[in-house]
Design an enzyme around this catalytic site. Structure first.
Site, PDB file in Angstrom:
ATOM      1  N   GLY A  22      -4.479  -4.396  -3.798  1.00  0.00           N
ATOM      2  CA  GLY A  22      -5.489  -3.366  -4.068  1.00  0.00           C
ATOM      3  C   GLY A  22      -4.737  -2.126  -4.489  1.00  0.00           C
ATOM      4  O   GLY A  22      -4.094  -1.487  -3.666  1.00  0.00           O
ATOM      5  N   HIS A  23      -4.757  -1.818  -5.783  1.00  0.00           N
ATOM      6  CA  HIS A  23      -3.975  -0.702  -6.311  1.00  0.00           C
ATOM      7  C   HIS A  23      -4.926   0.405  -6.756  1.00  0.00           C
ATOM      8  O   HIS A  23      -5.744   0.201  -7.659  1.00  0.00           O
ATOM      9  CB  HIS A  23      -3.086  -1.184  -7.467  1.00  0.00           C
ATOM     10  CG  HIS A  23      -2.041  -2.169  -7.025  1.00  0.00           C
ATOM     11  ND1 HIS A  23      -1.150  -2.755  -7.877  1.00  0.00           N
ATOM     12  CD2 HIS A  23      -1.731  -2.646  -5.785  1.00  0.00           C
ATOM     13  CE1 HIS A  23      -0.348  -3.556  -7.186  1.00  0.00           C
ATOM     14  NE2 HIS A  23      -0.693  -3.516  -5.912  1.00  0.00           N
ATOM     15  N   GLN A  35       1.986  -6.116  -3.089  1.00  0.00           N
ATOM     16  CA  GLN A  35       2.444  -6.216  -1.699  1.00  0.00           C
ATOM     17  C   GLN A  35       3.704  -5.349  -1.518  1.00  0.00           C
ATOM     18  O   GLN A  35       3.853  -4.361  -2.218  1.00  0.00           O
ATOM     19  CB  GLN A  35       2.717  -7.687  -1.316  1.00  0.00           C
ATOM     20  CG  GLN A  35       1.447  -8.532  -1.164  1.00  0.00           C
ATOM     21  CD  GLN A  35       0.874  -9.030  -2.471  1.00  0.00           C
ATOM     22  OE1 GLN A  35       1.528  -9.728  -3.219  1.00  0.00           O
ATOM     23  NE2 GLN A  35      -0.367  -8.680  -2.749  1.00  0.00           N
ATOM     24  N   ASP A  44       0.807  -1.223   0.000  1.00  0.00           N
ATOM     25  CA  ASP A  44       0.000   0.000   0.000  1.00  0.00           C
ATOM     26  C   ASP A  44       0.841   1.274   0.000  1.00  0.00           C
ATOM     27  O   ASP A  44       0.454   2.297   0.569  1.00  0.00           O
ATOM     28  CB  ASP A  44      -0.974   0.016   1.197  1.00  0.00           C
ATOM     29  CG  ASP A  44      -1.874  -1.196   1.199  1.00  0.00           C
ATOM     30  OD1 ASP A  44      -2.229  -1.669   0.106  1.00  0.00           O
ATOM     31  OD2 ASP A  44      -2.228  -1.685   2.293  1.00  0.00           O
ATOM     32  N   LYS A  90       1.927   2.031  -5.127  1.00  0.00           N
ATOM     33  CA  LYS A  90       2.535   1.467  -6.348  1.00  0.00           C
ATOM     34  C   LYS A  90       1.628   1.664  -7.568  1.00  0.00           C
ATOM     35  O   LYS A  90       2.092   2.018  -8.648  1.00  0.00           O
ATOM     36  CB  LYS A  90       2.787  -0.047  -6.167  1.00  0.00           C
ATOM     37  CG  LYS A  90       3.713  -0.376  -5.016  1.00  0.00           C
ATOM     38  CD  LYS A  90       3.803  -1.870  -4.794  1.00  0.00           C
ATOM     39  CE  LYS A  90       2.534  -2.507  -4.278  1.00  0.00           C
ATOM     40  NZ  LYS A  90       2.108  -2.087  -2.942  1.00  0.00           N
TER      41      LYS A  90
HETATM   42  P1  GDP Z   1      -0.733   0.242  -3.586  1.00  0.00           P
HETATM   43  O1  GDP Z   1      -1.338  -1.026  -3.092  1.00  0.00           O
HETATM   44  O2  GDP Z   1       0.734   0.317  -3.305  1.00  0.00           O
HETATM   45  O3  GDP Z   1      -1.055   0.547  -5.013  1.00  0.00           O
HETATM   46  O4  GDP Z   1      -1.404   1.407  -2.701  1.00  0.00           O
HETATM   47  P2  GDP Z   1      -2.965   1.556  -2.338  1.00  0.00           P
HETATM   48  O5  GDP Z   1      -3.692   2.013  -3.535  1.00  0.00           O
HETATM   49  O6  GDP Z   1      -3.457   0.347  -1.640  1.00  0.00           O
HETATM   50  O7  GDP Z   1      -2.886   2.662  -1.212  1.00  0.00           O
HETATM   51  C1  GDP Z   1      -2.352   3.923  -1.469  1.00  0.00           C
HETATM   52  C2  GDP Z   1      -3.425   4.968  -1.158  1.00  0.00           C
HETATM   53  O8  GDP Z   1      -2.828   6.249  -1.106  1.00  0.00           O
HETATM   54  C3  GDP Z   1      -4.496   5.059  -2.215  1.00  0.00           C
HETATM   55  O9  GDP Z   1      -5.702   5.464  -1.614  1.00  0.00           O
HETATM   56  C4  GDP Z   1      -3.981   6.160  -3.145  1.00  0.00           C
HETATM   57  O10 GDP Z   1      -5.030   6.838  -3.860  1.00  0.00           O
HETATM   58  C5  GDP Z   1      -3.345   7.085  -2.154  1.00  0.00           C
HETATM   59  N1  GDP Z   1      -2.176   7.835  -2.632  1.00  0.00           N
HETATM   60  C6  GDP Z   1      -1.187   7.433  -3.485  1.00  0.00           C
HETATM   61  N2  GDP Z   1      -0.244   8.381  -3.574  1.00  0.00           N
HETATM   62  C7  GDP Z   1      -0.633   9.397  -2.768  1.00  0.00           C
HETATM   63  C8  GDP Z   1      -0.055  10.659  -2.398  1.00  0.00           C
HETATM   64  O11 GDP Z   1       1.032  11.025  -2.814  1.00  0.00           O
HETATM   65  N3  GDP Z   1      -0.760  11.417  -1.499  1.00  0.00           N
HETATM   66  C9  GDP Z   1      -1.961  11.026  -0.987  1.00  0.00           C
HETATM   67  N4  GDP Z   1      -2.553  11.839  -0.132  1.00  0.00           N
HETATM   68  N5  GDP Z   1      -2.517   9.857  -1.307  1.00  0.00           N
HETATM   69  C10 GDP Z   1      -1.862   9.058  -2.175  1.00  0.00           C
HETATM   70  P1  IMO Z   2      -0.903  -4.233  -2.219  1.00  0.00           P
HETATM   71  O1  IMO Z   2      -0.432  -4.786  -3.550  1.00  0.00           O
HETATM   72  C1  IMO Z   2      -0.945  -4.624   2.092  1.00  0.00           C
HETATM   73  C2  IMO Z   2      -0.908  -8.681   3.712  1.00  0.00           C
HETATM   74  C3  IMO Z   2      -2.139  -9.124   4.469  1.00  0.00           C
HETATM   75  C4  IMO Z   2      -1.497 -10.060   5.481  1.00  0.00           C
HETATM   76  C5  IMO Z   2      -0.409 -10.742   4.669  1.00  0.00           C
HETATM   77  C6  IMO Z   2      -0.816 -12.101   4.106  1.00  0.00           C
HETATM   78  O2  IMO Z   2      -2.182  -3.518  -2.266  1.00  0.00           O
HETATM   79  O3  IMO Z   2       0.211  -3.453  -1.588  1.00  0.00           O
HETATM   80  P2  IMO Z   2      -2.376 -12.787   2.051  1.00  0.00           P
HETATM   81  O4  IMO Z   2      -3.824 -12.527   1.809  1.00  0.00           O
HETATM   82  O5  IMO Z   2      -1.467 -12.248   1.003  1.00  0.00           O
HETATM   83  O6  IMO Z   2      -2.088 -14.235   2.366  1.00  0.00           O
HETATM   84  O7  IMO Z   2      -2.071 -11.990   3.425  1.00  0.00           O
HETATM   85  O8  IMO Z   2      -0.104  -9.857   3.601  1.00  0.00           O
HETATM   86  N1  IMO Z   2      -1.147  -8.184   2.340  1.00  0.00           N
HETATM   87  C7  IMO Z   2      -1.117  -6.892   1.996  1.00  0.00           C
HETATM   88  N2  IMO Z   2      -0.950  -5.786   2.760  1.00  0.00           N
HETATM   89  N3  IMO Z   2      -1.082  -4.506   0.758  1.00  0.00           N
HETATM   90  C8  IMO Z   2      -1.204  -5.607  -0.003  1.00  0.00           C
HETATM   91  O9  IMO Z   2      -1.174  -5.560  -1.353  1.00  0.00           O
HETATM   92  C9  IMO Z   2      -1.292  -6.864   0.607  1.00  0.00           C
HETATM   93  N4  IMO Z   2      -1.453  -8.131   0.161  1.00  0.00           N
HETATM   94  C10 IMO Z   2      -1.351  -8.928   1.223  1.00  0.00           C
HETATM   95  O10 IMO Z   2      -2.780  -8.031   5.083  1.00  0.00           O
HETATM   96  O11 IMO Z   2      -0.868  -9.309   6.484  1.00  0.00           O
HETATM   97 MG    MG Z   3      -2.866  -1.667  -1.811  1.00  0.00          MG
END
Ligand code: GDP
Ligand code: IMO
Ligand code: MG
Length: 430
Positions: free
Chosen positions: A41-42, A225, A14, A17
């Site tokens: 979850g991207h 991840q 999270d 990416k």
């Molecule tokens: P990922 O799994 O690495 O793709 O990240 P996620 O999408 O799960 O979580 C990142 C969260 O931060 C999402 O809600 C994005 O919309 C938000 N986000 C990404 N870059 C920025 C930033 O520079 N500033 C803020 N405020 N939010 C951001």
């Molecule tokens: P993105 O790509 C954050 C975490 C779960 C748990 C561990 C194992 O959005 O960054 P799993 O379901 O993979 O067997 O769970 O890994 N986890 C993540 N945490 N972002 C993710 O993906 C994750 N995918 C798995 O919360 O701790």
């Molecule tokens: Mg994510």
């Protein structure tokens, strides 16, 4: 010219990416998901529209990009079809732009049931998985009993393999976990229905990538991840079941290491973790509430509240080392805008020693106390800033300190969730 770019998370996922992959995809011809599954979850924000992708590569909002789900991914066909439909509803059409490896392993309903049943049994010792069946699906892959995407093409073989594996799972689900059993015929019917939708996408993706590299097309490899969730190098056993570090690109695609030109580590300006396991810089005070609220730190896949903490420089150095990172992209800098002071952990205090470099894989992190350096906050709005020179002096100083701690440059900074809220510090494409 950087032809092939790997984008990885350096923390516990999270990091943002998806946003960075989407931003850089305008320069790219291919975007490849190479490991993990719909546990990811991207989040992408384009023209104020938010799209969350779990399985489909984050570059596909650009109409020029071809998406690949390669052999290292564990694929839930039903989730994939749902995502294709969701994109269609939002006017993004991926017809003839998405290809799925015939060697990728399938996630099936009994994997999900097993994941959930095991977590329930573990109680307070649960991993805190996303409940998407990731662990059991990878177990089957390693045990050589997976159903693979290519099996969908042969109905007879599919049916025989499915009956066998459903029996294997039913025996455990019913007798050990007192859970429901599955009827393989029901699963088969669903698979055949979904197969009709994705049939044209199933192919040997190794060849597509080989040709792309030969023709000097730019490829982005999209990590899911984060490095600290890697099955080998992460905070085991509180990890996911795939290699989220750079090695996963090689095994997960069939592309060799010499074809990777640039490895970008996406790093949140602070830390978060969702699920259980050690987290040395975790906060439990009002700064946790602040980061949680300002950063909207709730899981994109499960909606769970993410745990928050200061940036961990020791963990960051470990990720730099594990992945041969070329540079960092610092995300969510804007979330720190209203903090008077900001901390970075520069070492762990062990009983008698200070550890500046350590593996987070097998260390007893519970006994490590973070040692912090404290920096002044900037107390000014940075959200939406697009040029490095427009950042407040204290924010630039924070970035410089991260570079010093990590030992590599910061090439990108993200100042908001929108695709355009991005600073390209250095032109990556020279
Ligand atoms: P990922 O799994 O690495 O793709 O990240 P996620 O999408 O799960 O979580 C990142 C969260 O931060 C999402 O809600 C994005 O919309 C938000 N986000 C990404 N870059 C920025 C930033 O520079 N500033 C803020 N405020 N939010 C951001
Ligand atoms: P993105 O790509 C954050 C975490 C779960 C748990 C561990 C194992 O959005 O960054 P799993 O379901 O993979 O067997 O769970 O890994 N986890 C993540 N945490 N972002 C993710 O993906 C994750 N995918 C798995 O919360 O701790
Ligand atoms: Mg994510």
């Amino acid at each position: 010219m950087k032809q092939n770019i790997v984008i990885l998370g350096t923390q516990w996922g999270d990091e943002g990416k998806g946003k960075i992959v989407d931003y850089l995809s305008k320069y790219s011809s291919y975007v490849v998901r190479f490991h993990g599954g719909h546990n990811a979850g991207h989040t992408l924000v384009v023209d104020q529209k938010k799209i969350v992708l779990h399985l489909i590569p984050s570059g596909l909002l650009h109409p020029n990009v071809i998406g690949i789900i390669s052999n290292g991914v564990v694929v839930s066909i039903s989730e994939l079809v749902k995502e294709i439909e969701m994109l269609k509803k939002n006017n993004f059409f991926i017809h003839q732009r998405l290809f799925i490896s015939d060697s990728a392993s399938l996630i099936l309903p009994f994997h999900i049931a097993m994941d959930i049943a095991r977590e329930k049994t573990l109680g307070i010792n649960a991993i805190g998985t996303t409940g998407r069946g990731i662990g059991p699906a990878y177990e089957d892959k390693i045990a050589r009993r997976s159903l693979r995407v290519g099996d969908l093409k042969n109905e007879k073989k599919l049916s025989l393999k499915l009956e066998k594996i459903v029996n294997y799972y039913n025996a455990q689900l019913v007798s050990i976990y007192k859970d429901k059993s599955f009827d393989y015929k029901v699963i088969l019917k669903d698979l055949l229905k979904f197969k009709n939708i994705i049939n044209d996408m199933i192919t040997d993706t190794n060849i597509i990538l080989y040709e792309a590299i030969k023709n000097k097309k730019m490829i982005i490899f999209e990590g899911a991840q984060g490095s600290l969730l890697d099955i080998d190098h992460g905070t085991y056993p509180y990890v996911t079941s795939s290699n989220s570090t750079v090695g996963g690109v090689i095994t997960g695609t069939g592309v060799g290491p010499k074809s990777l030109d640039y490895i970008l580590g996406v790093t949140k300006a602070y830390s978060t973790r969702v699920g259980n396991g050690p987290f040395p810089t975790e906060l439990f005070d009002e700064t946790d509430s602040y980061l949680s609220k300002e950063g909207n730190e709730f899981g994109s896949t499960t909606g769970r509240k993410r745990r928050t903490g200061w940036l961990d420089g020791v963990a960051l150095r470990y990720s730099v080392q594990l992945n041969s990172l070329s540079a960092l992209c610092i995300t969510k800098l804007d979330v720190l805008d209203n903090l008077k002071e900001i901390k970075i952990c520069i070492a762990y205090q062990n009983i008698n020693t200070l550890e500046f470099h350590t593996s987070l894989s097998c260390n007893n992190l519970e006994n490590m106390k973070p040692v912090y350096e404290v920096y002044p906050g900037w107390m000014k709005k940075t959200s939406g800033i697009k040029k490095i020179e427009d950042l407040p002096k204290a924010a630039k100083n924070y970035i410089k300190c991260i570079e010093k701690i990590a030992g590599i440059p910061v090439d990108m900074i993200s100042t908001g969730p929108d695709r355009n809220d991005t600073i390209l510090v250095r032109n990556l494409f020279l």
